[in-house]
Scaffold this motif. Sequence first.
Motif, mmCIF file in Angstrom:
data_model
loop_
_atom_site.group_PDB
_atom_site.id
_atom_site.type_symbol
_atom_site.label_atom_id
_atom_site.label_comp_id
_atom_site.label_asym_id
_atom_site.label_seq_id
_atom_site.Cartn_x
_atom_site.Cartn_y
_atom_site.Cartn_z
ATOM 1 N N VAL A 472 0.871 -1.296 -0.198
ATOM 2 C CA VAL A 472 -0.058 0.032 -0.087
ATOM 3 C C VAL A 472 1.068 1.437 -0.111
ATOM 4 C CG1 VAL A 472 -1.689 1.447 1.380
ATOM 5 C CG2 VAL A 472 -2.064 -1.159 1.125
ATOM 6 N N ALA A 473 1.797 1.114 0.833
ATOM 7 C CA ALA A 473 2.792 2.408 0.903
ATOM 8 C C ALA A 473 3.539 2.717 -0.256
ATOM 9 C CB ALA A 473 3.670 2.472 2.023
ATOM 10 N N LYS A 474 3.978 1.482 -0.718
ATOM 11 C CA LYS A 474 4.804 1.784 -2.156
ATOM 12 C C LYS A 474 4.155 2.136 -3.117
ATOM 13 C CE LYS A 474 8.380 -1.773 -1.908
ATOM 14 N NZ LYS A 474 8.729 -3.041 -1.740
ATOM 15 N N GLU A 475 2.937 1.609 -3.534
ATOM 16 C CA GLU A 475 2.083 2.389 -4.610
ATOM 17 C C GLU A 475 1.718 3.725 -4.482
ATOM 18 O OE1 GLU A 475 -1.005 -0.500 -5.223
ATOM 19 O OE2 GLU A 475 -2.322 0.219 -3.664
ATOM 20 N N SER A 476 1.471 4.007 -3.086
ATOM 21 C CA SER A 476 1.106 5.467 -2.765
ATOM 22 C C SER A 476 2.175 6.372 -3.181
ATOM 23 C CB SER A 476 0.663 5.624 -1.485
ATOM 24 O OG SER A 476 -0.252 4.766 -1.188
ATOM 25 N N PHE A 477 3.483 5.966 -2.781
ATOM 26 C CA PHE A 477 4.731 6.852 -2.955
ATOM 27 C C PHE A 477 4.983 7.113 -4.561
ATOM 28 C CE2 PHE A 477 9.301 7.712 -3.156
ATOM 29 C CZ PHE A 477 9.265 8.822 -2.290
ATOM 30 N N ALA A 478 4.359 6.137 -5.295
ATOM 31 C CA ALA A 478 4.472 6.285 -6.744
ATOM 32 C C ALA A 478 3.571 7.375 -7.000
ATOM 33 C CB ALA A 478 4.213 5.070 -7.501
ATOM 34 N N GLY A 479 2.510 7.499 -6.434
ATOM 35 C CA GLY A 479 1.596 8.535 -6.610
ATOM 36 C C GLY A 479 1.983 10.048 -6.046
ATOM 37 N N LEU A 480 2.680 9.994 -4.979
ATOM 38 C CA LEU A 480 3.325 11.129 -4.363
ATOM 39 C C LEU A 480 4.718 11.737 -5.329
ATOM 40 C CD1 LEU A 480 3.009 12.585 -2.251
ATOM 41 C CD2 LEU A 480 4.695 11.563 -0.808
ATOM 42 N N ARG A 481 5.206 10.830 -6.171
ATOM 43 C CA ARG A 481 6.228 11.200 -7.170
ATOM 44 C C ARG A 481 5.552 12.026 -8.057
ATOM 45 N NH1 ARG A 481 11.103 9.185 -6.502
ATOM 46 N NH2 ARG A 481 11.458 7.220 -5.447
ATOM 47 N N VAL A 482 4.277 11.546 -8.660
ATOM 48 C CA VAL A 482 3.855 12.092 -9.632
ATOM 49 C C VAL A 482 3.565 13.414 -9.189
ATOM 50 C CG1 VAL A 482 1.655 12.299 -11.170
ATOM 51 C CG2 VAL A 482 2.862 9.887 -10.889
ATOM 52 N N LEU A 483 2.823 13.717 -8.221
ATOM 53 C CA LEU A 483 2.760 14.882 -7.657
ATOM 54 C C LEU A 483 3.897 15.895 -7.775
ATOM 55 C CD1 LEU A 483 0.489 16.753 -6.186
ATOM 56 C CD2 LEU A 483 1.602 16.499 -3.932
ATOM 57 N N SER A 484 5.004 15.320 -6.980
ATOM 58 C CA SER A 484 6.274 16.222 -6.833
ATOM 59 C C SER A 484 6.640 16.631 -8.436
ATOM 60 C CB SER A 484 7.213 15.554 -6.207
ATOM 61 O OG SER A 484 7.604 14.367 -6.767
ATOM 62 N N ARG A 485 6.484 15.823 -9.551
ATOM 63 C CA ARG A 485 6.799 16.053 -10.626
ATOM 64 C C ARG A 485 5.747 17.362 -11.156
ATOM 65 N NH1 ARG A 485 5.584 11.293 -14.131
ATOM 66 N NH2 ARG A 485 7.082 10.514 -12.522
ATOM 67 N N GLN A 486 4.686 17.244 -10.936
ATOM 68 C CA GLN A 486 3.640 18.225 -11.228
ATOM 69 C C GLN A 486 4.227 19.413 -10.694
ATOM 70 O OE1 GLN A 486 1.474 17.852 -13.568
ATOM 71 N NE2 GLN A 486 1.044 20.060 -13.395
ATOM 72 N N LEU A 487 4.387 19.535 -9.570
ATOM 73 C CA LEU A 487 4.596 20.519 -8.857
ATOM 74 C C LEU A 487 5.698 21.664 -9.401
ATOM 75 C CD1 LEU A 487 4.223 19.663 -4.935
ATOM 76 C CD2 LEU A 487 2.609 20.894 -6.358
ATOM 77 N N ASN A 488 6.918 20.598 -9.682
ATOM 78 C CA ASN A 488 8.132 21.169 -10.349
ATOM 79 C C ASN A 488 7.941 21.668 -11.644
ATOM 80 O OD1 ASN A 488 10.463 20.724 -8.459
ATOM 81 N ND2 ASN A 488 9.763 18.754 -8.320
ATOM 82 N N LYS A 489 7.080 20.937 -12.264
ATOM 83 C CA LYS A 489 6.550 21.570 -13.594
ATOM 84 C C LYS A 489 5.917 22.801 -13.465
ATOM 85 C CE LYS A 489 5.002 17.789 -16.244
ATOM 86 N NZ LYS A 489 3.582 17.348 -16.693
ATOM 87 N N ASN A 490 4.903 23.006 -12.669
ATOM 88 C CA ASN A 490 4.484 24.354 -12.604
ATOM 89 C C ASN A 490 5.284 25.164 -11.999
ATOM 90 O OD1 ASN A 490 1.993 22.945 -12.672
ATOM 91 N ND2 ASN A 490 1.190 23.268 -10.651
ATOM 92 N N LEU A 491 6.420 24.832 -11.332
ATOM 93 C CA LEU A 491 7.503 26.127 -11.099
ATOM 94 C C LEU A 491 8.090 26.591 -12.510
ATOM 95 C CD1 LEU A 491 9.352 24.522 -8.030
ATOM 96 C CD2 LEU A 491 7.505 26.203 -8.008
ATOM 97 N N ILE A 492 8.318 25.626 -13.380
ATOM 98 C CA ILE A 492 8.861 25.957 -14.414
ATOM 99 C C ILE A 492 8.100 27.304 -15.149
ATOM 100 C CG2 ILE A 492 10.179 25.307 -16.681
ATOM 101 C CD1 ILE A 492 10.731 22.639 -14.854
ATOM 102 N N ASN A 493 6.763 26.822 -15.276
ATOM 103 C CA ASN A 493 5.905 27.653 -16.103
ATOM 104 C C ASN A 493 5.735 28.950 -15.718
ATOM 105 O OD1 ASN A 493 5.403 25.383 -17.682
ATOM 106 N ND2 ASN A 493 3.522 24.793 -16.613
#
Length: 493
Positions: A472-493
Amino acid sequence: MPVAMKVWVSTLVFLVVGSEALTVPLINDLEPGKGWPQRNSVKQPNTHSEEVDPFVSTTEFTTEDPSFNNEEATVTNNVAAPPKIIARAEEIESKVDYSGTQLWKVPTDKNNARVVIGRLRRRNLISTWSGNQTYIDILVKPNAIENVTRIFKRESIDFNIVIEDLQKRINEENPPLDENEVELQDRRGHRMTWKQYHRLEDIHGFLDYLAKTYPAIVSVKTIGKSYEGRDIKILRISDGKATNKAVFIDGGIHAREWISPATVTFFINQIAENFDEESDDVKNIDWYFLPVVNPDGYEFTHTSDRLWRKNRKPLLGRQCIGTDLNRNFGYRWGGRGSSSNPCSDIYRGSRMFSEPESKAVADFIKTTSANFTAYITYHSYGQYLLYPWGYENAVPPDYIDLDEVGKSMAEAIRSAGGSQYTVGASSKVLYPAAGGSDDWAKSQGIKYSFTIELSDTGHYGFILPTSFIESVAKESFAGLRVLSRQLNKNLIN
Ligand SMILES: [Zn+2]
């Protein structure tokens, strides 16, 4: 006591009970003396003779699902500071015993199902655990099984017995660690594992250990005390770059949702122990983790009642203990899906932020210089990824952004571990529930505010065995990685 006084007291009791009964539909009330389930006398280490009121500890342990619980939000409770004579959870000598209690899954496609369930709940024959638009998971007390079965048959309501004996599941849920694991614990310098649900002491010890071991990136801060005086501890992981955005993650708002603190501590371990090897997306974020928002309730679920949900603050003059912290946050507080009845499991508290635990979270977020762009709160169960609003069937103006990110997170979770998460606005996917922490975070301008209901979908419910923690925790962490990618994308824009 003198007769005159006795009369006075009983009149007072009558008046209080009477006026309450007139103004509030006591849907969540439990009749004193008719509490369930029975308690056994499992001795805890270092016990004293502190008694648990069976009425209190067996308070209707409902649900996040008030869909058949339309209590009107009209009465505010008289509040006074309660005397601080609450026993530590360790001192309480007996545990609530759920032997013979069953979990049933009831499809609600027949339109009378919700009505009948509501009626049974008012008669205190059942309580509810979870549910959505299509089903409700109900707990049926041992002595009500025959009766409820008969009523369901008569009304042609289908049901599946999912758990035959809840106590058996509770007994099997969190077995002791084997010798090898215990040896590893000793060598590692902290006791935390993801093979067991740990007590608060182990969790906090783990946070302190990380701060000591990685002082360049990890720090720990106590942001307040719980009602019973336990620390509310936040761990921060950051490499200190000025351009970093900040993310706030919490768990354990609801005491019995053990998979939540286990998952949040797993994230902490992943990021802190592997920081140098982590992706830039993860390293470009200041992570704030609060694994146990409700430490008193959490400890109480370990020592006394596995199904306790609320915090442990009593209300003066009332028999029932605890406020639902996830109905106590101060945005549109007091609205639908929350209760003004202190005996309810969705009791919202006497006013917004009346509870030290919810107030500590809000004060910290409001006063810190961290620039939070995401707030994620982990709950269980049901596998949902929910965004505001919760208070009303409505969405914020930027909901499409949240929906998009939520769906990418759900997709990442699915490819990592196979679990299907439903994404949507919480009031739509589930039901309105005012006073939630996610709504409040959103109201503070934190764009990506999510409530994540972790596994499972009701096979084990809250009593998810330890063997599930890592997946459960591992797959949830995969979701969290996607969020962090998105936040960094937003930073660049
Ligand atoms: Zn919850």
